[in-house]
Design a protein around this motif. Structure first.
Motif, PDB file in Angstrom:
ATOM      1  N   ARG A  90       0.833  -1.205   0.000  1.00 36.32           N
ATOM      2  CA  ARG A  90       0.000   0.000   0.000  1.00 36.32           C
ATOM      3  C   ARG A  90       0.866   1.253   0.000  1.00 36.32           C
ATOM      4  O   ARG A  90       0.603   2.214  -0.737  1.00 36.32           O
ATOM      5  CB  ARG A  90      -0.927  -0.008   1.222  1.00 36.32           C
ATOM      6  N   GLN A  91       1.918   1.238   0.805  1.00 33.51           N
ATOM      7  CA  GLN A  91       2.829   2.380   0.859  1.00 33.51           C
ATOM      8  C   GLN A  91       3.596   2.550  -0.455  1.00 33.51           C
ATOM      9  O   GLN A  91       3.810   3.669  -0.920  1.00 33.51           O
ATOM     10  CB  GLN A  91       3.809   2.203   2.022  1.00 33.51           C
ATOM     11  N   THR A  93       2.531   1.650  -3.430  1.00 37.40           N
ATOM     12  CA  THR A  93       1.581   2.165  -4.423  1.00 37.40           C
ATOM     13  C   THR A  93       1.444   3.677  -4.287  1.00 37.40           C
ATOM     14  O   THR A  93       1.452   4.404  -5.284  1.00 37.40           O
ATOM     15  CB  THR A  93       0.211   1.496  -4.259  1.00 37.40           C
ATOM     16  N   LYS A  94       1.338   4.145  -3.056  1.00 44.21           N
ATOM     17  CA  LYS A  94       1.225   5.585  -2.825  1.00 44.21           C
ATOM     18  C   LYS A  94       2.497   6.305  -3.259  1.00 44.21           C
ATOM     19  O   LYS A  94       2.445   7.376  -3.891  1.00 44.21           O
ATOM     20  CB  LYS A  94       0.946   5.866  -1.349  1.00 44.21           C
TER      21      LYS A  94
END
Length: 261
Positions: A90-91, A93-94
């Protein structure tokens, strides 16, 4: 020309990306392949760096690990002060969406969207308002002012890749990673794209890391790193096509004289 030893500690300028003891191993037991072997390297902010080497040398693996597109077996990666190697998906992707820009050999444009819509797509996905002044600056820099309402099928290959470059720049990334960006272009279109990437560094202060096999493409960079067998074996500042070819030839001769070869 002799192959000069690579020293990652010798550079003390501002660093945008850094790798330490970066290692990538594929397979297991009898099928182990070490694609990257304990690499230490720094990339300078506001500079255009090219990465070169023979097929299988680890150049694309290095870029993919730096950009968070793959995970390392061991070692660390940081980009703009962020610990990429310690991030979850998730990190990552951000990070890729907000702080990194990408230009690939395939243009990866959405065929149903106009050039403008393709350029602003990362901002639209992130629900970030378009900075129209910066957008205009980028569009003018790539020479697409009269093509914003055209769809990819109505653009030449060089124009499509310039759309991809503008898309990478519009979100004001910390660094742009370009993987063989001229691989699908003729020489004239490729020259246009390379000139724009260099212009984005010189005029906009962008940082660019590019993987290429082409000595002419590498000559647009400020610095070239050369990989062989998963290690950085040489570097070259202010390259020309001729000086790049000389280093590649020296690396090839060194490989030919390895013990047991």
């Amino acid at each position: 020309m002799s192959v000069q030893a690579f020293d990652p500690i010798a550079r003390t300028t501002n660093i945008i990306a850094r790798a330490r003891s970066l290692t990538k191993v594929y397979g297991s037991s009898d099928t182990v392949v070490t694609a990257l072997d304990a690499v230490d390297v720094d990339f300078e902010r506001g500079k255009f760096t090219a990465i070169m080497g023979p097929s299988g040398s680890g150049k694309s693996t290095l870029m993919h690990l730096l950009a968070g597109l793959d995970t390392a077996t061991s070692g660390t990666v940081s980009v703009a002060g962020a610990d990429v190697s310690g991030m979850n998906q998730r990190q990552l992707t951000k990070l890729r969406r907000t702080r990194l820009g990408f230009v690939f050999q395939s243009f990866n444009l959405i065929p149903t969207l106009t050039a403008r819509e393709n350029i602003t797509l990362p901002l639209d996905i992130a629900r970030v308002k378009v900075d129209e002044e910066h957008f205009s600056h980028v569009v003018n820099a790539v020479g697409l002012g009269g093509r914003l309402h055209h769809r990819p099928a109505e653009l030449s290959g060089g124009q499509q890749q310039r759309v991809a470059c503008a898309r990478a720049l519009v979100s004001k990334p910390d660094v742009i990673f370009a993987d063989e960006p001229t691989g699908n272009l003729d020489s004239a279109s490729g020259r246009e794209v390379l000139m724009f990437l260099r212009k984005s560094v010189d005029d906009l202060g962008q940082s660019v890391v590019m993987v290429t096999h082409d000595p002419v493409a590498a000559s647009y960079a400020h610095r070239v790193l050369f990989l062989a067998d998963g290690r950085i074996v040489s570097e070259l500042d202010s390259p020309t096509p001729e000086s790049v070819l000389q280093v590649l030839a020296a690396i090839s001769r060194a490989d030919d004289h390895l013990p047991g070869e």
